[in-house]
Design a protein around this motif. Structure first.
Motif, short mmCIF file in Angstrom:
data_model
loop_
_atom_site.label_atom_id
_atom_site.label_comp_id
_atom_site.label_asym_id
_atom_site.label_seq_id
_atom_site.Cartn_x
_atom_site.Cartn_y
_atom_site.Cartn_z
N UNK A 51 35.02 46.77 25.30
CA UNK A 51 35.88 47.07 24.15
C UNK A 51 37.36 46.85 24.42
N UNK A 52 37.75 46.50 25.65
CA UNK A 52 39.18 46.38 25.97
C UNK A 52 39.70 44.95 25.89
N UNK A 53 38.88 44.06 25.33
CA UNK A 53 39.29 42.67 25.20
C UNK A 53 38.87 41.78 26.35
N UNK A 54 38.17 42.35 27.34
CA UNK A 54 37.69 41.58 28.48
C UNK A 54 36.37 40.90 28.15
N UNK A 55 36.16 39.76 28.78
CA UNK A 55 34.93 39.00 28.58
C UNK A 55 34.21 38.84 29.91
N UNK A 56 33.00 39.36 30.00
CA UNK A 56 32.19 39.20 31.19
C UNK A 56 31.68 37.77 31.26
N UNK A 57 31.97 37.09 32.37
CA UNK A 57 31.53 35.70 32.56
C UNK A 57 30.29 35.60 33.43
N UNK A 58 30.12 36.55 34.35
CA UNK A 58 28.96 36.53 35.22
C UNK A 58 29.02 37.62 36.27
N UNK A 59 27.89 37.84 36.92
CA UNK A 59 27.79 38.85 37.96
C UNK A 59 26.99 38.29 39.13
N UNK A 60 27.18 38.89 40.29
CA UNK A 60 26.36 38.61 41.46
C UNK A 60 26.03 39.94 42.12
N UNK A 61 24.74 40.18 42.35
CA UNK A 61 24.29 41.34 43.10
C UNK A 61 23.69 40.81 44.40
N UNK A 74 31.92 43.92 52.55
CA UNK A 74 32.71 44.92 51.84
C UNK A 74 32.38 45.06 50.37
N UNK A 75 31.30 44.45 49.91
CA UNK A 75 30.92 44.60 48.51
C UNK A 75 29.42 44.38 48.34
N UNK A 76 28.87 45.05 47.34
CA UNK A 76 27.46 44.91 47.00
C UNK A 76 27.26 43.98 45.81
N UNK A 77 28.19 44.01 44.90
CA UNK A 77 28.09 43.20 43.69
C UNK A 77 29.49 42.73 43.31
N UNK A 78 29.54 41.68 42.51
CA UNK A 78 30.83 41.23 41.98
C UNK A 78 30.65 40.89 40.51
N UNK A 79 31.72 41.11 39.78
CA UNK A 79 31.73 40.89 38.33
C UNK A 79 32.90 39.97 38.01
N UNK A 80 32.63 38.87 37.34
CA UNK A 80 33.67 37.92 36.98
C UNK A 80 34.00 38.09 35.50
N UNK A 81 35.28 38.35 35.23
CA UNK A 81 35.75 38.60 33.87
C UNK A 81 36.95 37.72 33.54
N UNK A 82 37.12 37.44 32.28
CA UNK A 82 38.41 37.06 31.71
C UNK A 82 38.99 38.34 31.15
#
Length: 120
Positions: A51-61, A74-82
């Protein structure tokens, strides 16, 4: 040998942001805490990001070939956003602090741009 002319990178609008997500205190909680306390708050935060104007482009788990603590990555998952702007990125990372989720997870934002050789 001629090189590629490489001017200073232009900051994109919206910003391209990779969020690294690491489970930290999550491993020290009970199944009941996860189900009744932690996951509902995490789901609310993720919904607010829609709802904040961000767009999810993809994820990696990374869980296909890993289990347990994140280790040196240092990370389990990543989220790519605009994401619309820098303040929104700060608000997104702060949402973990504001709700106490930083006790269970670490969230780190990396700002970049689309890779010029693959995305024009």
């Amino acid at each position: 040998m001629a090189g590629i002319k490489h001017d200073a990178p232009q900051v994109p609008s919206p910003l391209r942001v990779m969020f690294y997500f690491e489970s930290t205190g999550w491993f020290n909680t009970t199944g009941e805490e996860k189900t009744n306390e932690i996951l509902p708050v995490l789901n609310e935060i993720i919904a607010s990001w829609r709802e904040n104007g961000s767009e999810l482009l993809g994820t990696i788990d990374r869980d296909i070939l890993t289990a347990g603590h994140a280790g040196s990555a240092g990370w389990h998952a990543s989220f790519l956003y605009n994401v619309p702007d820098l303040q929104t990125v700060a608000d997104m990372t702060n949402s973990f602090r504001a709700t106490g989720l930083d006790k269970y997870f670490r969230l780190e934002a990396v700002i970049g741009r689309p890779f010029f050789l693959l995305e024009k």
